[in-house]
Design a protein around this motif. Structure first.
Motif, mmCIF file in Angstrom:
data_model
loop_
_atom_site.group_PDB
_atom_site.id
_atom_site.type_symbol
_atom_site.label_atom_id
_atom_site.label_comp_id
_atom_site.label_asym_id
_atom_site.label_seq_id
_atom_site.Cartn_x
_atom_site.Cartn_y
_atom_site.Cartn_z
ATOM 1 N N LEU A 1042 0.816 -1.216 0.000
ATOM 2 C CA LEU A 1042 0.000 0.000 0.000
ATOM 3 C C LEU A 1042 0.856 1.275 0.000
ATOM 4 O O LEU A 1042 0.363 2.346 -0.331
ATOM 5 C CB LEU A 1042 -0.938 0.004 1.218
ATOM 6 C CG LEU A 1042 -2.014 -1.095 1.214
ATOM 7 C CD1 LEU A 1042 -2.851 -1.032 2.471
ATOM 8 C CD2 LEU A 1042 -2.907 -1.005 -0.005
ATOM 9 N N ILE A 1065 -6.760 -2.981 -5.102
ATOM 10 C CA ILE A 1065 -5.959 -2.174 -4.166
ATOM 11 C C ILE A 1065 -6.874 -1.479 -3.161
ATOM 12 O O ILE A 1065 -6.569 -1.396 -1.966
ATOM 13 C CB ILE A 1065 -5.097 -1.161 -4.942
ATOM 14 C CG1 ILE A 1065 -4.020 -1.919 -5.723
ATOM 15 C CG2 ILE A 1065 -4.454 -0.144 -3.999
ATOM 16 C CD1 ILE A 1065 -3.199 -1.081 -6.646
ATOM 17 N N LYS A 1069 -6.856 -1.707 0.901
ATOM 18 C CA LYS A 1069 -6.809 -0.524 1.767
ATOM 19 C C LYS A 1069 -7.920 -0.560 2.804
ATOM 20 O O LYS A 1069 -7.739 -0.168 3.954
ATOM 21 C CB LYS A 1069 -6.937 0.747 0.918
ATOM 22 C CG LYS A 1069 -5.683 1.071 0.122
ATOM 23 C CD LYS A 1069 -5.891 2.325 -0.719
ATOM 24 C CE LYS A 1069 -4.613 2.706 -1.475
ATOM 25 N NZ LYS A 1069 -4.825 3.877 -2.333
ATOM 26 N N TYR A 1075 -4.323 0.572 8.023
ATOM 27 C CA TYR A 1075 -4.329 1.556 6.934
ATOM 28 C C TYR A 1075 -5.665 2.288 6.916
ATOM 29 O O TYR A 1075 -5.729 3.514 6.772
ATOM 30 C CB TYR A 1075 -4.073 0.871 5.595
ATOM 31 C CG TYR A 1075 -3.966 1.841 4.443
ATOM 32 C CD1 TYR A 1075 -2.735 2.339 4.046
ATOM 33 C CD2 TYR A 1075 -5.106 2.284 3.761
ATOM 34 C CE1 TYR A 1075 -2.629 3.254 3.006
ATOM 35 C CE2 TYR A 1075 -5.020 3.199 2.727
ATOM 36 C CZ TYR A 1075 -3.774 3.669 2.348
ATOM 37 O OH TYR A 1075 -3.675 4.577 1.323
#
Length: 1927
Positions: A1042, A1065, A1069, A1075
């Motif tokens: 990330l 992606i 996340k 994150y």
């Protein structure tokens, strides 16, 4: 006609008579001429009803079945039906009747399963209170569920009938329904009004009703009422459907969700309440709210009132005259007990009338006659039904698309899930009862819905969706998945998972198992998913396992690539292992650099001569797998890499370099297995990419002699020899490689030199004659010529090699018809060894004619078809003989032997074929090969001989490649049968062989099996999983991935199928909590609109919920992030800046809601720095801080015209109060000075703000109930903490307390007193409960802070608020009605106030004056409560405290009229005389049978943690407490829990004895915790279980208890006993102590007669305490359970302390009470066992503190025992001490070490030691051995192993104390006494004292004192003073 006659005729043979009898009975029933109660007693009836169906003609089937169905609703009838086998009968009858009748039969069978046990006469609803005590190993189900079931509620019954004890156990439920609560008409009206409002079409009305429900109604009414009268719940459930509607209607659904969520929390709290032994009681009458109330006169008999008023109908003593309902007929402002009904039926034997508020209240019972209770109970919702209804109605809302709706619904479902864990058993899947089946169907439906919802959110994550929706779907997907798995864990054990086959759920679990990011974030949940999947679907599980293996292989690939590029020395074995694991996933990721690195590593491993052979073998295995890979491009790349290495090592460019080191790089190829793989499979590969490269590799090797070192070349030749048969198959004159192969068999010089060894060359040349290509055969002939010409003795051998002979050689071995080689391998032989030997003798005998010898050879050849004979022939030397004959034959003179050649060749061929060992040895003999070649030349025209020779040569020449075990690992020779001669397919295809042979190695033995089929790989879940696994492994984790700035560019080298899309992606996340949290916090920091912040907060809430569901909590990601300061930056502006608009306020509500969730989950582990930061933020911006928002200016209040603004501000107030309450809880754990100061300031500041709120609430108009409830809950939290009023600079503590008192008394006056006590109504109960609890807290704060006793007078409530009337006239009368409130928690708290006030003499007097108008006065009232055996322990305990405090004030010994405190006063109605003082106390105790009651208490004491065990799920239920919702429970528990501090108030007593106030101390603030259900077992000693009768009658009781209408409590003890807890008995012990002091003689006699001391001292065994402490030291259960165990240990220790103090007092009064053997011996055993418990390991501060207090009391008791009864008790003490000698000495050492922190313990332990040793010294002087048959103390100290070291340590410690303390220190005197005693008794101690130079030290001290005395004598004025000081 008699009923019995009609019943008998039901069994008549004639159908008409039967039919007429039935019609008659039914007619009479319909017209009430007979009742079902009459029919129940007709035993024949039940038989005849069943027999009805056994007659040939069966009329009126439906009528008879309906009749049975109604009849069995009466339990006795049902019981009789079951007794005659009705269940089995109807089960068999069912298939034989019509479908419409089957439904009726189902109802009958269902009804027969519900059999109650021991129903009370007044109520249908029976809970656990009416059963015997639960045992440890058998959780007891609530009885009500035994007959109300799951979806079929109540059954009518006949309460007056005898009910047998038999019952049916319901397996599928843990808890069904709560005890039934009846309501007053007012309460019913409130509920119906709210219910109709919820069904309104007015959105605003619905909204406000939901608010009212949450803020007021649910605070007032016990939660179970909403299940018992379920219309409100049903309306709320129907409101959920509005979530999909527009026009703002979804907000109403959210309101309904909030209501239901709060109800779930309250239900869990109520369930917990019912599990709490302290609040458990037996009375469940119509007036019952919780577990015990309703002091109905009928239940306890009614003594006549001293002041009768027949017409009175006042509900209770509403001693403040302003009642709602004026008393009738007596003209008084307040009333005494009502005398209506049967109050005149007082027992004639009852001469002293004891009246109290407990004797009244029957008239204000709820007017139940206006409602059909039975019908209501049949309609109520059981707890499981409620839980499942929520699931059914709420789960569909998870698809609304609204983040907030999804979030709030999930929070509701989580609360519901915890309730499900307490209500539904995992046995639901096996229970076959009808209600269990229905429940199972609903649960399956719910699980299916959850599966569909998960799939819905998963499939909606696609590129077409906007990012905001992708985020929503993924967040929802994760949370719903976590919830689903947790629900499964609670309901469905893994081993039963195969019973749940919901397709959607299965698909969802399969998807989840393949979700890499999910499994990484929630590993424990992932393990559960895999376990369920394995049970549910082997096919899906197999795919998951294979995909997991592939993912692991991918991980190994990436690890390998990382390791291989690291600089420095590499761990080659680890790399090879990784490479081997990595091969599985090659087909998927096809990362070709992996191959290159693998081959380079193999090359490097084989370079070194000293390399590990095992490592080389492993490396070679990897190489072979690559060269044989099923995927062509991988195989081609492997070959290409090998070629590159070969070129690099053997290239022409290396000529100038040192040869040896470089060419060693090809050693990895120079192994037979590798060359075999290349030649057998590489060269024959169809695709040119592989075979051309293989050819190139071989060419480089074959032609590389000049660039190879000698070692390398020799290695190559050595490796080449075994595979030459395969390689020669590619020999060709037209091909470069073919020519190179041909040169291998060439002899290059006259000396016979060549590339290969001579024999190998000969074999190669002969082998080429089998080639299919003639040109190759012709070259072979040339190569063979050298060997033939140079053969030894060639000139003496036939044939001569001339042209005609050689011309035929080319096709010599080309046999047209290949033969099949077969031998007989049968286990049994038909031939005998003698036969073989004889034939062999004939064959070898020169004397026998050649014809006969030939015949013998032919016969032997036939015999050798049997392989069993081969061994005999070989032993005889046949092979050598045959070879000799053949040599003879080819000799120039050997023509004669030609006739025998054929059978000899056959013999030899069979022997060679069958024996690989023989074959191997013969194959290496060049002479033999040439011999056979010559034989074939001689007999080339004899087809038979030529064939045999050709076959024999074939067997010998291809022997090396015929052995499969040589080429593959793990293949061994077949030892059992005949080893078949088999050749590789490559050889079979390329040679013209004379035999038919089965080929082997069609594919390479080294080839790998690809774990996943191509079909599997193409499915999206699997390919997504592997894609994610590749990227995560490649970038070494989510964090690194990330953090990449330009992923697309960096992933260019990957296959397209490996590249992550933007959605992938984004999923990462969102899934990665850390994150996601940081992203959300950053969003808040950078937000420019309210909407942005709100979206981020919703996501944050999801993460908190996820951590909770995954059981991470404080250890989870949220906890980690909380430790960073990012969140402070994000939240800071909301704590610092006040809202400026409605939108701001809305946002602040959301921020506070999030902060509350966060702090609630982290509150046990919140770091001090964070707490300080929040508190500073709240305190520094006064008045513009969040604290200031609590109190709005009146102008602002008036401006709230807008409904929305009003609603927002109410919500804001709620969240603020919750936040402050949570912060108060967190502030208790701080220790540093700054934090303590901040926490204190915050408490006082908040207290002042709440006081303002309370006044504002009242000031403008009238009380706003929601606001008032909230304010009071805040006050409860603030006042629960010690010194809460002391941190204000502006106001004094006492002033704040007085203001609080005024405000709270106003509230209690308005909500309780002015309503006439409203005892039976639930309206205003929330306010009452909170107010009373605040008052209790306040009483202790005032006690601690007040400088005098004047504060007691402030507690008086003025009459009618007018100053003219003195408050003293009324005193504390407002408090008394609270003592008999419907709610046991209110009663307990109000009595707690009484015990606090009575701790001062002025308080006792004020209380007594306030009870003057109540029958029995204060003493009678309190004793009645204490001895009420149906009352709960918590209430009775407080009554005991009050009594104890009343006894502190000296009671006059006789009737003194003028005395201010006269003590109890009793009145004899017959004589009209009254008594006061001690005589009255004695009469009172005697009349009440006080000591008999106490005896009963001890007998019924319950030692468990819980009343019943819900046996929750194994990982334990995680409890989520809501701030501001379980507030009352939080604070209440403060009083329940034992105190770790000393008593907070002591009453001065004129008596010299140790009378102390025993009102409960404020206790440690760590006791402020919520009561939560947990997974636990009750700790009940086995010896106690049988005599525990904590609640009601035993299940086996068959007779109904006699009516108590005419048996007042003064005459008989109650048959039913509520639970008695150790805490209550502790209070009773303190009370007995005070009684012993006040009336020593009477109390001593009473204790002796009742054997109370023995019972009390033997109640709690030390083993039980030890077991609990062990569990605390190594906790395995859920934290909540551990907290409960800890609380239990504290209570048990405090009980033991109380008993020891009581026994000590008894010793002082009369030692004979204690020194009886049956009491003393068990007591001493228990005492020393407890004292031996170590307080060092794993015990927290609070528990250690209480253990120290217990030790003090035990040591004091033992010391007193030895002082008072030394000679008698000393032997017993010695015997008990002997079992724990070392541990006790160690304990005393611990106590000495605490001399500074706990001097009382130090003193007590050393005093005990002194007394003990003094007694031992006395014994030694008297030398009375006969007294002490056990080991003496002296023996224990000096001779017992283990004790000696402890004694040495003890002596050293005491000496240290003596030397360290000054001579003025009292502690030194104690230590000196102990040391003197120890030295007098123990040789060990003397030795130790000598070692530490005690004598020298003493002499030095004496010298010093002597010098000082001399000095002082020179100063006459000071001498006397100094002398005194030194003494």
């Amino acid at each position: 006609m008699e009923l019995s006659s009609l019943v008998r005729k039901l069994g008549h043979e004639l159908a008409e008579i039967r039919e007429r009898s039935l019609k008659t009975i039914l007619f009479k029933l319909d017209h009430n001429l007979i009742s079902y109660a009459d029919l129940v007693h007709e035993k024949v009836l039940f038989l005849n009803l069943l027999e009805w169906f056994n007659f040939p003609v069966v009329p009126m089937k439906e009528e008879i079945l309906n009749f049975v169905n109604i009849l069995i609703k009466h339990p006795p009838a049902a019981q009789k039906m079951i007794g005659i086998g009705a269940v089995e009968f109807f089960s068999q009858l069912r298939p034989n009747v019509d479908p419409n009748l089957q439904a009726i039969i189902d109802g009958i069978v269902d009804g027969l399963f519900f059999l109650p046990s021991g129903l009370p006469s007044s109520s249908l609803s029976v809970c656990y209170q009416t059963r015997s005590q639960p045992s440890v190993d058998q959780p007891v189900l609530p009885q009500e569920e035994l007959f109300t079931g799951y979806f079929c509620q109540g059954r009518s019954h006949l309460p007056q009938l005898e009910i047998p004890p038999k019952r049916t156990v319901v397996k599928c439920l843990k808890f069904s329904t709560f005890p039934w609560l009846t309501l007053t008409s007012t309460d019913r009206h409130v509920l119906s009004s709210n219910e109709s409002s919820l069904r309104s079409n007015n959105q605003s009305l619905i909204w406000s009703t939901c608010e009212l429900l949450q803020d007021v109604i649910m605070q007032d009414f016990p939660a179970e009422i909403f299940l018992q009268r379920p219309k409100i719940v049903q309306s709320l459930l129907s409101l959920l459907n509005l979530a999909f509607g527009g026009d703002g209607r979804h907000r109403l659904a959210l309101q309904a969700v909030s209501c239901l969520q709060q109800l779930c929390i309250f239900l869990r709290s109520r369930l917990n309440f019912h599990r709490d032994p302290s609040f458990s009681s037996t009375e469940q009458g119509t007036a019952s709210q919780n577990s015990s109330i309703s002091y109905c006169q009928e239940a306890r008999g009614r003594p006549r009132s001293r002041n009768p008023s027949p017409g009175s109908s006042s509900p209770r003593p509403s001693v403040i005259g302003r009642t709602v309902q004026r008393p009738r007929g007596d003209g008084q402002d307040w009333d005494a007990a009502s005398s209506s009904g049967n109050s005149t039926q007082a027992n004639a034997n009852s001469r002293i009338s004891l009246h109290s508020p407990l004797d009244v209240g029957h008239i204000d019972l709820p007017d139940a006659e206006n409602e059909d209770t039975l019908e209501l109970q049949m309609k109520q919702l059981s707890l499981p039904q409620f839980c499942v209804s929520i699931l059914e109605n709420a789960i569909p809302l998870l698809r609304t698309g609204s983040r907030r709706v999804t979030m709030e619904v999930l929070e509701l479902l989580v609360e519901d899930m915890f309730l499900i864990g307490d209500a539904i058993s995992e046995n639901v899947w096996e229970d076959d009862s009808l209600f269990a089946l229905e429940l199972k169907d609903k649960l399956l439906l719910v699980l299916g819905l959850l599966g569909e919802t998960i799939l819905y959110h998963k499939t909606n994550i696609s590129g077409e969706q906007p990012e905001v929706m992708l985020v929503h779907h993924r967040m929802a997907f994760i949370s719903i998945s976590l919830f689903t798995v947790r629900l499964l864990q609670i309901l469905l054990p893994v081993e039963k998972a195969s019973k749940v086959l919901q397709k959607s759920l299965l698909n969802a679990l399969f998807l989840l198992s393949l979700d890499v990011s999910f499994s990484l974030e929630y590993p424990s949940i992932h393990e559960s998913i895999a376990a369920y999947l394995e049970q549910m679907s082997t096919e899906n599980y197999s795919v998951y396992k294979q995909a997991s293996e592939a993912a692991y292989s991918i991980e190994c690939t990436c690890s390998f690539m990382v390791e291989v590029h690291k600089k420095g020395d590499k761990n080659l074995s680890e790399l090879v292992e990784l490479a081997d694991e990595a091969l599985c996933s090659l087909p998927y990721h096809q990362h070709l650099p992996l191959l290159q690195e693998c081959i380079h590593i193999c090359s490097n491993i084989w370079k070194s001569a000293e390399a590990n052979s095992l490592l080389q073998a492993e490396g070679q295995k990897v190489l072979l797998r690559l060269l044989s890979h099923p995927l062509l491009n991988i195989k081609a790349e492997a070959y290409h890499c090998c070629l590159e290495v070969v070129k690099d090592c053997l290239g022409i460019h290396n000529i100038a370099k040192p040869v040896s080191s470089i060419c060693h790089g090809v050693h990895f190829l120079l192994h037979p297995k590798v060359l075999y793989e290349i030649c057998t499979f590489g060269l024959q590969e169809d695709k040119n990419e592989v075979n051309s490269t293989a050819k190139a590799i071989l060419m480089h090797l074959l032609k590389g002699r000049l660039v190879m070192a000698v070692l390398t070349w020799n290695k190559f030749i050595e490796a080449l020899c075994p595979i030459i048969p395969v390689l020669q198959g590619y020999a060709d004159t037209k091909d470069t490689l073919g020519n190179s192969i041909l040169t291998l068999s060439e002899t290059t010089s006259d000396k016979g030199e060549g590339v290969l060894p001579r024999t190998t060359r000969l074999r190669a040349a002969l082998r080429l004659l089998f080639s299919k290509k003639q040109l190759v055969r012709s070259v072979a002939l040339k190569h063979l010529t050298f060997h033939l010409l140079n053969e030894e003795g060639a000139n003496l051998k036939r044939p001569h090699l001339h042209g005609s002979v050689l011309s035929s050689i080319l096709n010599l071995f080309i046999i047209e018809r290949a033969i099949e080689l077969k031998l007989d391998g049968k286990p049994e032989s038909i031939f005998k060894a003698e036969t073989v030997e004889k034939l062999y003798d004939i064959l070898t005998s020169d004397a026998v004619d050649l014809v006969l010898r030939k015949s013998a050879a032919e016969q032997l050849a036939i015999i050798l078809e049997d392989t069993k004979m081969h061994g005999i022939v070989k032993k005889l030397g046949a092979i050598e003989k045959i070879l000799a004959y053949l040599n003879e034959c080819i000799h120039v003179d050997g023509k004669l032997m030609e006739s025998i050649v054929l059978p000899c060749l056959t013999l030899l061929r069979k022997l060679v074929y069958a024996d690989p060992v023989v074959r191997l040895s013969l194959a290496q003999q060049s002479s033999l090969l040439l011999l056979l070649f010559r034989v074939s030349l001689i007999f080339q025209n004899d087809r038979a001989v030529l064939t045999e020779t050709t076959v024999l040569l074939c067997l010998l020449l291809f022997d090396e490649v015929a052995r499969t075990e040589t080429w593959a690992d793990g293949i061994t020779g077949n030892d059992t049968g005949l080893p078949a001669f088999s050749l590789p397919v490559a050889v079979v295809r390329r040679y013209h062989l004379p035999v038919r042979i089965t080929g082997h190695h069609v594919v390479s033995p080294n080839t790998v099996v690809v774990p996943l089929s191509s079909e599997c790989l193409t499915t999206k879940p699997v390919s997504d999983m592997l894609k994610m696994a590749w990227n995560l492994s490649w970038y070494n984790g989510i964090e690194n991935l990330l953090q990449l700035i330009n992923y697309e560019k960096k992933a260019e080298t990957f296959l397209d199928s490996l590249k992550l899309s933007s959605e992938d992606i984004l999923i990462l996340k969102i899934t990665h909590t850390n994150y996601g949290l940081h992203d959300c916090l950053d969003s808040i920091i950078q937000a420019v609109s309210h909407r942005d912040v709100r979206a981020a907060l919703t996501r944050l809430s999801f993460y908190i919920l996820n951590d909770t569901l995954a059981l991470k909590c404080s250890s989870g990601s949220c906890g980690t992030t909380l430790k960073s300061f990012v969140w402070q930056k994000a939240i800071n502006r909301f704590l610092q800046v006040l809202p400026a608009s409605v939108e701001d306020e809305k946002l602040l509500v959301d921020v506070l809601r999030f902060l509350n969730k966060l702090l609630r989950d982290q509150r046990s582990s919140l770091e001090s720095d964070h707490l300080k930061w929040i508190l500073k933020s709240l305190l520094k911006n006064k008045p513009k801080s969040l604290l200031g928002l609590l109190v709005r200016p009146e102008s602002q209040v008036r401006d709230e015209i807008d409904e929305i603004q009003t609603a927002v501000r109410q919500q804001l107030d709620k969240e603020l109060i919750r936040l402050f309450n949570t912060l108060l809880f967190c502030s208790m754990s701080v220790t540093d000075r700054e934090a303590l100061e901040l926490a204190g300031s915050f408490r006082t500041e908040l207290a002042l703000k709440l006081l303002q709120c309370l006044r504002l609430t009242d000031a403008p108009h009238f009380y706003g109930l929601p606001s008032l409830e909230r304010t009071l809950q805040g006050m409860v939290h603030v006042t629960a903490l010690p010194d809460w009023s002391t941190y204000s600079a502006a106001a004094e503590s006492v002033t704040i307390c007085k203001k609080y008192l005024t405000g709270l008394l106003e509230v209690i006056s308005s909500f309780y007193v002015e309503w006439g006590g409203n005892a039976m109504s639930f309206m205003g109960k929330g306010v009452t409960k909170s107010t009373v609890l605040c008052l209790l807290h306040l009483s202790h704060e005032m006690m601690a802070q007040a400088k005098d006793t004047d504060w007691i007078s402030l507690w008086s409530l003025p009459y009618d608020n007018s100053e003219e009337q003195a408050a003293s006239q009324l005193g504390l009368a407002w408090l008394i009605p609270l003592w008999v409130d419907r709610d046991p928690e209110v009663r307990f708290t109000a009595l707690g106030i009484g015990s606090a006030l009575s701790s001062l003499e002025i308080g006792c007097i004020a209380l007594a004056e306030s009870c003057q108008n109540i029958s029995g006065g204060l003493w009678g009232t309190v004793i009645n409560i204490l001895l009420d055996q149906s009352e709960c322990s918590m209430v009775r305990r407080e009554a005991a405290f009050i009594l104890q405090n009343l006894l502190v004030i000296p009671v006059p010994t006789e009737d003194v009229k003028d005395c201010l405190w006269q003590g109890p006063c009793v009145h004899d109605e017959e004589s009209g005389l009254s008594q006061t003082g001690k005589p009255a106390l004695k009469a009172l105790l005697h009349h009440c049978q006080f000591y008999e009651h106490v005896n009963q208490m001890v007998k019924h004491c319950y030692l468990g943690c819980y009343m019943f065990d819900l046996n929750s799920s194994k990982e334990g239920n995680l409890i989520i407490e809501k701030g501001g919702i379980t507030d009352f429970d939080d604070s209440l528990n403060l009083w329940k829990g034992p105190s770790s501090q000393s008593q907070s108030s002591h009453s001065q007593s004129t008596s010299e004895t140790m009378i102390r106030s025993a009102s409960p101390s404020l206790g440690s603030v760590t006791e402020l915790r919520a009561i939560v259900p947990t997974n636990s077992t009750s700790f009940i000693p086995e010896t106690v279980v049988d005599r525990l009768m904590a609640q009601g009658q035993s299940d086996t009781t068959t007779t109904e208890s006699p009516s108590q209408h005419d048996s007042p409590m003064s005459a008989t003890l109650s048959k039913q006993h509520a639970v008695v807890t150790p805490a209550l008995l502790s209070a009773v012990c303190s009370l007995l102590h005070n009684l012993l002091v006040v009336t020593p003689k009477d109390t001593r006699i009473a204790l002796q007669q009742a054997h109370l001391l023995t019972a009390l001292s033997s109640l709690v065994s030390a083993n039980l305490v030890e077991r609990c402490i062990l569990e605390l030291k190594a906790p395995l259960g859920h934290p909540c359970h551990i907290e409960h165990v800890k609380a239990q240990v504290l209570l048990l220790l405090q009980y033991l302390s109380s008993v020891s103090r009581l026994l000590k007092s008894c010793l002082l009064v009369d030692s004979q009470l204690v020194i009886q053997d049956e009491l003393l011996k068990p007591l001493l055993g228990n005492t020393f066992t407890i004292l031996a418990i170590s307080s060092k390991d794993g015990l927290d501060t609070e528990l250690t503190s209480v253990l120290h207090e217990t030790r003090v009391d035990f040591f004091n008791l033992l010391a007193t025992l030895l002082w008072k009864t030394g000679q008698i008790s000393f032997p017993s003490v010695t015997a008990a001490l002997a079992n724990h000698c070392t541990a006790i000495i160690d304990t005393i050492c611990d106590c000495i070490n605490l001399s500074t922190t706990y001097p009382a313990l130090y003193t007590a332990s050393l005093q005990f030691l002194s007394v003990l040793l003094n007694e031992e010294g006395r014994r030694q002087l008297q030398d009375k051995q006969s007294i002490c048959q056990n080991p003496t103390i002296g023996f224990l100290l000096d001779h017992v192993e283990g004790c000696q070291a402890s004694v040495t340590q003890l002596t050293a410690l005491i000496i240290q104390v003596c030397e360290r303390k000054s001579s003025k220190d009292v502690l030194k005197e104690v230590a000196t006494n102990a040391l003197l005693s120890l030295l007098a008794v123990s040789k060990n101690a003397q030795k130790c004292a000598l070692e530490v130079d005690l004598i020298d030290s003493c002499i030095e001290n004496m010298k010093h004192i002597h010098a000082q005395l001399n000095l002082d004598s020179l100063k006459p004025g000071k001498a006397q003073k100094k002398k005194g000081d030194d003494c």
